[in-house]
Design an enzyme around this catalytic site. Structure first.
Site, PDB file in Angstrom:
ATOM      1  N   ALA A  21       0.717  -1.102   0.104  1.00  0.00           N
ATOM      2  CA  ALA A  21       0.312  -0.397  -0.143  1.00  0.00           C
ATOM      3  C   ALA A  21       0.694   0.922   0.117  1.00  0.00           C
ATOM      4  CB  ALA A  21      -0.796  -0.115   1.622  1.00  0.00           C
ATOM      5  N   THR A  25       0.045   6.069  -1.616  1.00  0.00           N
ATOM      6  CA  THR A  25      -0.057   6.739  -0.102  1.00  0.00           C
ATOM      7  C   THR A  25       0.334   7.844  -1.474  1.00  0.00           C
ATOM      8  OG1 THR A  25       2.101   6.120   0.654  1.00  0.00           O
ATOM      9  CG2 THR A  25       0.514   5.603   1.655  1.00  0.00           C
ATOM     10  N   ASP A 101      -6.191  -1.725  -5.773  1.00  0.00           N
ATOM     11  CA  ASP A 101      -6.416  -0.211  -6.808  1.00  0.00           C
ATOM     12  C   ASP A 101      -5.891   0.468  -8.188  1.00  0.00           C
ATOM     13  OD1 ASP A 101      -3.726   1.392  -4.715  1.00  0.00           O
ATOM     14  OD2 ASP A 101      -3.387   0.413  -6.803  1.00  0.00           O
ATOM     15  N   HIS A 116      -3.999  -9.926  -4.008  1.00  0.00           N
ATOM     16  CA  HIS A 116      -5.162 -10.100  -3.222  1.00  0.00           C
ATOM     17  C   HIS A 116      -5.983  -9.789  -4.106  1.00  0.00           C
ATOM     18  CE1 HIS A 116      -2.324  -9.511   0.818  1.00  0.00           C
ATOM     19  NE2 HIS A 116      -2.426 -10.417   0.349  1.00  0.00           N
ATOM     20  N   CYS A 124     -22.769 -12.429  -7.572  1.00  0.00           N
ATOM     21  CA  CYS A 124     -23.289 -12.326  -6.676  1.00  0.00           C
ATOM     22  C   CYS A 124     -23.292 -13.175  -6.336  1.00  0.00           C
ATOM     23  CB  CYS A 124     -25.442 -12.423  -7.005  1.00  0.00           C
ATOM     24  SG  CYS A 124     -26.425 -12.505  -6.693  1.00  0.00           S
ATOM     25  N   CYS A 127     -26.374 -15.863  -6.695  1.00  0.00           N
ATOM     26  CA  CYS A 127     -26.824 -16.628  -8.209  1.00  0.00           C
ATOM     27  C   CYS A 127     -25.905 -16.450  -8.898  1.00  0.00           C
ATOM     28  CB  CYS A 127     -27.915 -15.562  -8.919  1.00  0.00           C
ATOM     29  SG  CYS A 127     -27.705 -13.864  -9.486  1.00  0.00           S
ATOM     30  N   CYS A 149     -30.851 -10.717  -9.222  1.00  0.00           N
ATOM     31  CA  CYS A 149     -32.075 -12.030  -9.016  1.00  0.00           C
ATOM     32  C   CYS A 149     -32.272 -10.619  -7.383  1.00  0.00           C
ATOM     33  CB  CYS A 149     -30.789 -13.038  -7.835  1.00  0.00           C
ATOM     34  SG  CYS A 149     -29.867 -12.835  -6.824  1.00  0.00           S
TER      35      CYS A 149
HETATM   36  N1  APR Z   1       6.888   6.073   0.779  1.00  0.00           N
HETATM   37  C1  APR Z   1       7.736   5.137   1.591  1.00  0.00           C
HETATM   38  N2  APR Z   1       7.022   4.006   2.596  1.00  0.00           N
HETATM   39  C2  APR Z   1       5.725   4.345   2.666  1.00  0.00           C
HETATM   40  C3  APR Z   1       5.313   5.442   1.727  1.00  0.00           C
HETATM   41  C4  APR Z   1       5.338   6.140   1.465  1.00  0.00           C
HETATM   42  N3  APR Z   1       5.352   7.082   0.657  1.00  0.00           N
HETATM   43  N4  APR Z   1       3.592   5.021   2.887  1.00  0.00           N
HETATM   44  C5  APR Z   1       3.744   4.354   3.286  1.00  0.00           C
HETATM   45  N5  APR Z   1       4.896   3.781   3.493  1.00  0.00           N
HETATM   46  C6  APR Z   1       4.945   2.758   3.803  1.00  0.00           C
HETATM   47  C7  APR Z   1       4.768   2.127   4.997  1.00  0.00           C
HETATM   48  O1  APR Z   1       5.730   2.694   5.951  1.00  0.00           O
HETATM   49  C8  APR Z   1       4.656   1.107   5.790  1.00  0.00           C
HETATM   50  O2  APR Z   1       5.152   0.034   6.216  1.00  0.00           O
HETATM   51  O3  APR Z   1       3.974   1.921   3.335  1.00  0.00           O
HETATM   52  C9  APR Z   1       4.021   0.338   4.588  1.00  0.00           C
HETATM   53  C10 APR Z   1       2.861  -0.060   4.365  1.00  0.00           C
HETATM   54  O4  APR Z   1       2.470  -1.182   4.786  1.00  0.00           O
HETATM   55  P1  APR Z   1       0.793  -1.476   5.014  1.00  0.00           P
HETATM   56  O5  APR Z   1       0.598  -0.619   6.396  1.00  0.00           O
HETATM   57  O6  APR Z   1       1.216  -2.616   5.952  1.00  0.00           O
HETATM   58  O7  APR Z   1       0.894  -2.612   3.696  1.00  0.00           O
HETATM   59  P2  APR Z   1       0.823  -3.754   3.512  1.00  0.00           P
HETATM   60  O8  APR Z   1       2.468  -3.758   3.171  1.00  0.00           O
HETATM   61  O9  APR Z   1       0.445  -2.938   1.644  1.00  0.00           O
HETATM   62  O10 APR Z   1      -0.462  -4.698   3.472  1.00  0.00           O
HETATM   63  C11 APR Z   1      -0.879  -5.233   3.667  1.00  0.00           C
HETATM   64  O11 APR Z   1      -1.936  -5.953   4.825  1.00  0.00           O
HETATM   65  O12 APR Z   1      -3.984  -5.956   5.626  1.00  0.00           O
HETATM   66  C12 APR Z   1      -3.165  -6.321   4.480  1.00  0.00           C
HETATM   67  O13 APR Z   1      -4.811  -7.017   2.949  1.00  0.00           O
HETATM   68  C13 APR Z   1      -4.121  -5.853   3.270  1.00  0.00           C
HETATM   69  O14 APR Z   1      -2.652  -6.169   1.396  1.00  0.00           O
HETATM   70  C14 APR Z   1      -2.797  -5.754   2.732  1.00  0.00           C
HETATM   71  C15 APR Z   1      -1.675  -6.522   3.520  1.00  0.00           C
END
Ligand code: APR
Length: 243
Positions: A21, A25, A101, A116, A124, A127, A149
């Site tokens: 993720a 961000t 995303d 994921h 659904c 159905c 449905c």
């Molecule tokens: N630059 C560098 N690092 C960043 C930035 C940025 N701009 N923004 C966020 N981070 C880092 C954060 O410090 C964090 O360590 O990215 C990391 C994101 O970690 P998580 O929030 O745990 O996300 P992720 O590793 O994708 O989670 C894995 O957990 O909840 C489940 O299914 C969900 O796919 C997800 C999985």
């Protein structure tokens, strides 16, 4: 160190990226475990588990529909664009992502393994009819209703806590076995089985680089850890490559 990573990318025979993720961000989509992450205010078992969805679909969509509007309008980040450029130059063979995303594809990456799943399509549970998420978002209904449905049992094709990963895990493991370089970007590497791809890469001889703002669960497995904002790290690694 950043120039060293650029050299590794330039010489790699089979480079693979593993993203989380943190690559989104900068696109305006919160991550999960940072201080401002999604799991700070809500229990993931309520809104990101199969049991939680079954128990209360309205709570599930109350949480996700606003985020999906954000995702719909989001633009790829510098990290997404960097990986797409590497692929177009033949320097990246696949992106393995935990994100739902679709921004890697929107940035131009073609080989993207969505570990994921994605919210692209709802199915659904009564159905089996399918619906694109846009239709659910445009309906304005708090819980998407099946057009076939009428049941309010539309489940997105994402992997929730409690689900098994499908054949995409085998495809990712195959990419990792062929890799001689694994770049991990924007993930806490805390969630298995995806996190297990990092030690697998080490065992099969790949160099591992982790680029992340904070420490991760797999820092000890890395040959190099670049700490900082991805936008800056990516720019510093891209520069020597002329990207
Ligand atoms: N630059 C560098 N690092 C960043 C930035 C940025 N701009 N923004 C966020 N981070 C880092 C954060 O410090 C964090 O360590 O990215 C990391 C994101 O970690 P998580 O929030 O745990 O996300 P992720 O590793 O994708 O989670 C894995 O957990 O909840 C489940 O299914 C969900 O796919 C997800 C999985």
């Amino acid at each position: 160190m950043n120039a060293e990573v650029a050299r590794w990318i330039d010489r790699a025979r089979h480079a693979v990226a593993l993203t989380g993720a943190g690559v989104s961000t900068e696109s305006g989509i919160p991550d999960f475990r940072s201080d401002a992450g999604l799991w700070r205010d809500v229990d993931p078992m309520d809104v990101a588990s199969t049991a939680g969805f079954e128990e209360d679909p309205a709570r599930f969509y109350r949480f996700w529909l606003p985020k999906l509007e954000t995702i719909r309008n989001a633009q790829p980040s510098a990290a997404h664009r960097f990986l797409a450029r590497l692929e177009s130059r033949g320097r990246m063979q696949a992106v393995i992502t935990q994100n739902i995303d679709g921004l890697h594809q929107r940035a131009g990456s073609r080989r993207v393994l969505e570990m994921h799943g994605s919210f692209r399509t709802l199915r659904c549970q009564a159905c089996g009819a399918k619906m694109p998420i846009e239709r659910a978002l445009d309906s304005g209904k708090p819980v998407p209703q099946c057009a076939e449905c009428g049941a309010e049992r539309m489940r997105p094709e994402v992997v929730l806590f409690g689900d098994m990963l499908g054949p995409v895990l085998r495809d990712a493991e195959q990419e990792i076995r062929e890799a001689d370089l694994l770049l991990c970007l924007g993930s806490s590497l805390a969630v298995h089985p995806v996190a297990g791809l990092v030690p697998l890469a080490r065992r099969t001889g790949a160099k591992v680089v982790i680029l992340n703002r904070e420490g991760t669960s797999m820092d000890d497995e890395a040959d190099l850890v670049l700490r900082g904002e991805l936008e800056d790290l990516v720019r510093e690694v891209a520069a020597p490559l002329g990207l």
